[in-house]
Design an enzyme around this catalytic site. Sequence first.
Site, PDB file in Angstrom:
ATOM      1  N   CYS A   1     -24.682  27.632 -55.816  1.00 52.84           N
ATOM      2  CA  CYS A   1     -24.523  29.093 -55.940  1.00 52.84           C
ATOM      3  C   CYS A   1     -25.252  29.630 -57.176  1.00 52.84           C
ATOM      4  CB  CYS A   1     -23.046  29.481 -56.021  1.00 52.84           C
ATOM      5  SG  CYS A   1     -22.134  29.024 -54.561  1.00 52.84           S
TER       6      CYS A   1
ATOM      7  N   HIS B   1     -24.414  36.278 -47.917  1.00 51.69           N
ATOM      8  CA  HIS B   1     -23.271  36.079 -47.015  1.00 51.69           C
ATOM      9  C   HIS B   1     -23.088  37.295 -46.126  1.00 51.69           C
ATOM     10  CE1 HIS B   1     -21.841  32.552 -49.219  1.00 51.69           C
ATOM     11  NE2 HIS B   1     -22.002  33.227 -50.352  1.00 51.69           N
TER      12      HIS B   1
ATOM     13  N   ASP C   1     -24.266  47.004 -48.823  1.00 44.35           N
ATOM     14  CA  ASP C   1     -24.860  46.356 -47.647  1.00 44.35           C
ATOM     15  C   ASP C   1     -26.364  46.153 -47.830  1.00 44.35           C
ATOM     16  OD1 ASP C   1     -24.852  45.239 -45.066  1.00 44.35           O
ATOM     17  OD2 ASP C   1     -25.465  47.154 -44.199  1.00 44.35           O
TER      18      ASP C   1
END
Lengths: 141, 139
Positions: free
Chosen positions: B38, B46, B84
């Site tokens: 990560c 994700h 988003d």
Amino acid sequence: MVYLTRKLEFSASHRYHNPALSAEENQRVFGKCNNPHGHGHNYTLEVTIAGEADPVTGMVLDLKELKEILEREITQRMDHRFLNYEVAELKDQIPTCENVARVIWNLLEPKIPQGRLHRVRLYESADLFADCYRSGVKGAA
Amino acid sequence: MAESLHVELGRRYHFAASHRLHSAQLSEAENFRIYGKCNNPYGHGHNYTVEIRLSGKIDPATGMIANLADLDAFVNERVIEPFDHRSLQDEVPAFQEAVPTTENLCIEIFLRLKTFPIAKLEAVRVEETSNNGFEYEGN
């Protein structure tokens, strides 16, 4: 305390319409849910019972018994029905997820023979649901 | 009887974003040891799911705790639009300081949504993948 959850599915149609509002108001507030012909959903109901495991049977409540209660009280009443017209408890109410969950709570709570009804969660779709608890006993599970 | 019931409305939203877990307070070696892959400098992404639960009185005229059109517009403006298809640490101010873990994401989303005027925000749950879920109730 152990929390036991049983799930069931039913399919039903409904329509959002408040006769006290004008046609335009109904359309503005409820949008396509106001379609006069109704529309339907596959509902998923999760019923959670809280209690202690019986020392003899190891159960909070016999799942067979719970399944029969749910079949009698919910499936027979609501599955493949038009909620506005065919479910007496919803007469004069808008059959939103919140109101249907509340009606389900009131139908089930007096019928649970062992343990207590902790939560009713009703999914109208994967992205919309309502939870119902007795006030003051929310928390856990 | 109905008055003594506590009803919550639950709604799930989806967005996709990238992030990199890296703490400015740690050395390169420590960052790699703690965050593993990560910590990849190029980031990774994700499909996040955000579940929110709100409580309030059911309006007898509408049968609703909150009208979904109002709720969706609020969440879209406060969370979905700014998150988003973004890089969280590069494009969301809170994550220029805090590491964009899902714990911190939960808290940030709660802070962004708790001013919803129509109902009380009870909880925010964020799923980073279908295997990892985090929940924050504001305390």
